[in-house]
Design an enzyme around this catalytic site. Structure first.
Site, PDB file in Angstrom:
ATOM      1  N   ARG A  55      31.616  -9.109  22.665  1.00  0.00           N
ATOM      2  CA  ARG A  55      32.854  -8.380  22.907  1.00  0.00           C
ATOM      3  C   ARG A  55      33.637  -8.245  21.616  1.00  0.00           C
ATOM      4  O   ARG A  55      33.887  -9.234  20.935  1.00  0.00           O
ATOM      5  CB  ARG A  55      33.687  -9.114  23.954  1.00  0.00           C
ATOM      6  CG  ARG A  55      34.721  -8.274  24.658  1.00  0.00           C
ATOM      7  CD  ARG A  55      35.455  -9.072  25.700  1.00  0.00           C
ATOM      8  NE  ARG A  55      34.587  -9.635  26.718  1.00  0.00           N
ATOM      9  CZ  ARG A  55      34.997 -10.465  27.679  1.00  0.00           C
ATOM     10  NH1 ARG A  55      36.258 -10.829  27.728  1.00  0.00           N
ATOM     11  NH2 ARG A  55      34.158 -10.931  28.564  1.00  0.00           N
ATOM     12  N   SER A 101      34.866  -5.019  30.119  1.00  0.00           N
ATOM     13  CA  SER A 101      35.374  -5.810  31.235  1.00  0.00           C
ATOM     14  C   SER A 101      36.856  -5.522  31.469  1.00  0.00           C
ATOM     15  O   SER A 101      37.246  -4.377  31.693  1.00  0.00           O
ATOM     16  CB  SER A 101      35.119  -7.297  30.980  1.00  0.00           C
ATOM     17  OG  SER A 101      35.436  -8.076  32.095  1.00  0.00           O
ATOM     18  N   HIS A 102      37.705  -6.547  31.373  1.00  0.00           N
ATOM     19  CA  HIS A 102      39.136  -6.391  31.637  1.00  0.00           C
ATOM     20  C   HIS A 102      39.942  -6.351  30.342  1.00  0.00           C
ATOM     21  O   HIS A 102      41.166  -6.428  30.380  1.00  0.00           O
ATOM     22  CB  HIS A 102      39.638  -7.540  32.498  1.00  0.00           C
ATOM     23  CG  HIS A 102      39.440  -8.888  31.858  1.00  0.00           C
ATOM     24  ND1 HIS A 102      38.223  -9.501  31.846  1.00  0.00           N
ATOM     25  CD2 HIS A 102      40.288  -9.708  31.196  1.00  0.00           C
ATOM     26  CE1 HIS A 102      38.339 -10.661  31.202  1.00  0.00           C
ATOM     27  NE2 HIS A 102      39.580 -10.802  30.798  1.00  0.00           N
ATOM     28  N   LYS A 116      27.057  -7.087  28.287  1.00  0.00           N
ATOM     29  CA  LYS A 116      26.639  -8.192  29.142  1.00  0.00           C
ATOM     30  C   LYS A 116      25.147  -8.024  29.404  1.00  0.00           C
ATOM     31  O   LYS A 116      24.674  -6.908  29.649  1.00  0.00           O
ATOM     32  CB  LYS A 116      27.428  -8.211  30.456  1.00  0.00           C
ATOM     33  CG  LYS A 116      28.902  -8.515  30.276  1.00  0.00           C
ATOM     34  CD  LYS A 116      29.645  -8.538  31.598  1.00  0.00           C
ATOM     35  CE  LYS A 116      31.128  -8.861  31.389  1.00  0.00           C
ATOM     36  NZ  LYS A 116      31.893  -8.865  32.664  1.00  0.00           N
ATOM     37  N   ASP A 129      38.470  -5.609  38.593  1.00  0.00           N
ATOM     38  CA  ASP A 129      38.670  -5.521  37.151  1.00  0.00           C
ATOM     39  C   ASP A 129      37.888  -4.325  36.610  1.00  0.00           C
ATOM     40  O   ASP A 129      37.319  -3.544  37.379  1.00  0.00           O
ATOM     41  CB  ASP A 129      38.278  -6.842  36.468  1.00  0.00           C
ATOM     42  CG  ASP A 129      36.787  -7.071  36.398  1.00  0.00           C
ATOM     43  OD1 ASP A 129      36.045  -6.509  37.236  1.00  0.00           O
ATOM     44  OD2 ASP A 129      36.340  -7.814  35.499  1.00  0.00           O
ATOM     45  N   ASP A 146      35.082  -3.722  35.173  1.00  0.00           N
ATOM     46  CA  ASP A 146      33.665  -3.488  35.448  1.00  0.00           C
ATOM     47  C   ASP A 146      33.242  -4.025  36.814  1.00  0.00           C
ATOM     48  O   ASP A 146      32.053  -4.088  37.114  1.00  0.00           O
ATOM     49  CB  ASP A 146      32.784  -4.068  34.343  1.00  0.00           C
ATOM     50  CG  ASP A 146      32.863  -5.584  34.228  1.00  0.00           C
ATOM     51  OD1 ASP A 146      33.882  -6.163  34.641  1.00  0.00           O
ATOM     52  OD2 ASP A 146      31.905  -6.190  33.713  1.00  0.00           O
ATOM     53  N   ASP A 162      33.135  -6.907  38.372  1.00  0.00           N
ATOM     54  CA  ASP A 162      32.484  -8.170  38.703  1.00  0.00           C
ATOM     55  C   ASP A 162      33.506  -9.230  39.109  1.00  0.00           C
ATOM     56  O   ASP A 162      33.138 -10.349  39.466  1.00  0.00           O
ATOM     57  CB  ASP A 162      31.590  -8.674  37.564  1.00  0.00           C
ATOM     58  CG  ASP A 162      32.324  -8.911  36.256  1.00  0.00           C
ATOM     59  OD1 ASP A 162      33.563  -8.733  36.218  1.00  0.00           O
ATOM     60  OD2 ASP A 162      31.664  -9.259  35.262  1.00  0.00           O
ATOM     61  N   ARG A 163      34.799  -8.876  39.085  1.00  0.00           N
ATOM     62  CA  ARG A 163      35.858  -9.791  39.532  1.00  0.00           C
ATOM     63  C   ARG A 163      36.725  -9.097  40.561  1.00  0.00           C
ATOM     64  O   ARG A 163      37.014  -7.911  40.452  1.00  0.00           O
ATOM     65  CB  ARG A 163      36.709 -10.258  38.349  1.00  0.00           C
ATOM     66  CG  ARG A 163      35.922 -11.102  37.359  1.00  0.00           C
ATOM     67  CD  ARG A 163      36.835 -11.792  36.363  1.00  0.00           C
ATOM     68  NE  ARG A 163      37.615 -10.829  35.609  1.00  0.00           N
ATOM     69  CZ  ARG A 163      38.927 -10.938  35.398  1.00  0.00           C
ATOM     70  NH1 ARG A 163      39.622 -11.933  35.904  1.00  0.00           N
ATOM     71  NH2 ARG A 163      39.549 -10.031  34.682  1.00  0.00           N
ATOM     72  N   HIS A 206      35.582 -14.215  39.880  1.00  0.00           N
ATOM     73  CA  HIS A 206      34.130 -14.081  40.000  1.00  0.00           C
ATOM     74  C   HIS A 206      33.701 -14.818  41.262  1.00  0.00           C
ATOM     75  O   HIS A 206      34.003 -16.002  41.429  1.00  0.00           O
ATOM     76  CB  HIS A 206      33.424 -14.720  38.797  1.00  0.00           C
ATOM     77  CG  HIS A 206      33.584 -13.983  37.511  1.00  0.00           C
ATOM     78  ND1 HIS A 206      32.821 -12.882  37.188  1.00  0.00           N
ATOM     79  CD2 HIS A 206      34.397 -14.208  36.452  1.00  0.00           C
ATOM     80  CE1 HIS A 206      33.166 -12.454  35.978  1.00  0.00           C
ATOM     81  NE2 HIS A 206      34.118 -13.234  35.513  1.00  0.00           N
TER      82      HIS A 206
END
Length: 463
Positions: free
Chosen positions: A16, A105-106, A115, A244, A246, A248-249, A331
């Site tokens: 990242r 992501s966020h 990822k 979020d 992407d 995944d949360r 998650h």
């Protein structure tokens, strides 16, 4: 033929960086060469590649694919979608050996990253460091791989719908739910999912826009849930779901507009799961409320406290065979009737089913939870070279004093007032503290203990 990747972007769980500063197409190309070489040397060949909706993602995708095929790997491009869709493609594609998702992501709009998953296992820690070392040394295989486009979105959404299980559709049809995609990568998948789900569904911000014009896509920040709370109140909905960047949360608010935090959400999932899988192990991270671990045990399960980090959680699930795990950050990992990775869309569907199976609304389930006082994550800057050493100093002092603590991930200290936690972030140059008590006075004493330990190490968390 070699490339130096800025070491600051090689994080514990992913890669990242800031586009144009620490991350660019040359880095993406080198990451592709290194990862593709590893896949080939492990006996694989085909790599799925997906991307989120950030404005830099197409550029990074093109360079990444160039690097992958230059190593001799074949690429399956699945296009724009949430990170869990990439995991799905890797888990279900019989010919796919690995996967990479381009996503920030966020993080803020100018950030991006990658990822990865290899042979069905999380790719993190030393694996990510190895990519940097390979690029630095030019330790790359040569080849000429192929590229194909593959549509997986519809199959992915269909699999998410299966999370409803055998729950009567008439009961599900009574649900009225709000959804906030936050202009993140979940948008199109959410639209398709909502069209297939029973009940009434009210959608916000499903247009994918990497500038995030409405609010930042991070449901752990309560300010980012304001639009969803307003929707739930205006329409009188049962509950609301947020994602979020992407997907995944997950973030959840109940019918009264109360935020249901990650550990509280896991209480609901655990109660539902343990009726179907009595005695199962349920894993939560060290930041979770003691009320969660007590609830898991109270429903006949085996609570297991583990390290924070989605890759670490997935690895522990595989090791223990646990069917469910979760983190404070939102998650949630289902291995029960699913693949063991973190998918917020799937978690949302399982939440619908759990409410019906348990015979209580999400608001009622939230209202029955213990009302404990706890801090949010108290994050404060500490130099990268100092953060782990400081936590070790605290651990040694606690051991010498005979304190009641666990040192799974930092130190989590139990006292008659409750507990406090101090740990070093694996992804940022910060220390993280948290405390929980049954009383305001107890919480003050716990925070004072944290501050006293920091002071003995020459540190302060500030205001």
């Amino acid at each position: 033929m070699s490339h130096r990747i800025d070491p600051t972007i090689l994080r514990e769980y992913d890669i990242r960086g800031v586009v144009g500063e620490t991350l660019g197409p040359d880095d993406a190309r080198a990451i592709g060469r290194s990862f593709g070489t590893l896949v080939r040397r492990c006996g694989g060949r085909k790599v799925a590649v997906g991307r989120d909706g950030r404005t830099s993602s197409p550029m990074l995708e093109a360079a990444l694919v160039e690097g992958l095929v230059g190593s001799g790997a074949d690429v399956v491009q699945i296009g724009l979608g949430p990170t869990p869709m990439l995991y799905f493609a890797e888990a279900t594609g019989a010919d796919i050996d690995a996967g990479i998702q381009i996503t920030g992501s966020h993080n803020p709009p100018g950030h991006n990253g990658f990822k990865m998953v290899l042979a069905g296992k999380p790719f993190f820690g030393a694996d990510i460091a190895r990519l940097g070392a390979m690029a630095q040394a030019g330790d790359w295989d040569e080849g000429a791989g192929s590229v194909e486009l593959r549509e997986v979105l519809d199959a992915y959404v269909a699999r998410i719908v299966e999370g409803l299980g055998e729950v009567p559709r008439e009961a599900l049809s009574a649900l009225r739910i709000g959804w906030d995609a936050g202009n993140g990568a979940a948008g199109l998948a959410l639209e398709k999912l909502a069209a297939r789900l029973p009940g009434q569904h009210f959608l916000l911000f499903t247009a994918v826009d990497g500038t995030f014009p409405n609010h930042h896509p991070d449901p752990t920040e309560e300010a980012n849930l304001a639009d969803l709370k307003a929707l739930v109140a205006a329409e009188g909905l049962d509950f609301g779901i947020a994602f979020d960047g992407d997907a995944d949360r997950i973030g959840v608010v109940d019918g009264m507009g109360r935020t249901i935090w990650g550990d509280q959400l896991l209480m609901i999932f655990a109660e539902d799961l343990l009726r179907m899988v009595p005695g199962a192990t349920v894993i939560a991270d060290v930041k979770a409320s003691q009320a969660l671990f007590d609830a898991i045990a109270g429903h006949g399960g085996e609570p297991l406290m583990w390290k924070t980090g989605h890759s670490l959680m997935k690895a522990k699930m595989a090791e223990t065979g646990a069917p469910l795990a979760g983190e404070m950050s939102g998650h949630v990992f289902f291995a029960h009737d699913f693949y063991g990775y973190d998918d917020a869309l799937y978690a949302a569907v399982r939440l619908m089913a759990a409410s019906v199976r348990l015979g209580r609304s999400i608001t009622e389930l939230r209202g029955a939870m213990p009302e404990l006082l706890n801090t949010p994550e108290l994050r404060f800057h500490v130099d990268e070279t100092r953060k782990f050493a400081a936590v070790e100093e605290v651990r040694r002092r606690l051991a010498e004093a005979g304190a009641d603590f666990v040192a799974i991930d930092g130190v989590r200290v139990r006292t008659p007032d409750g507990w406090w936690l101090l740990r070093a972030s694996n992804t940022q140059d910060v220390l993280v503290a948290r405390a929980e008590s049954g009383t305001a006075q107890g919480l003050e004493r716990l925070i004072a203990e944290v501050d006293a330990q920091l002071a003995m190490s020459g540190l302060s968390r500030g205001n």
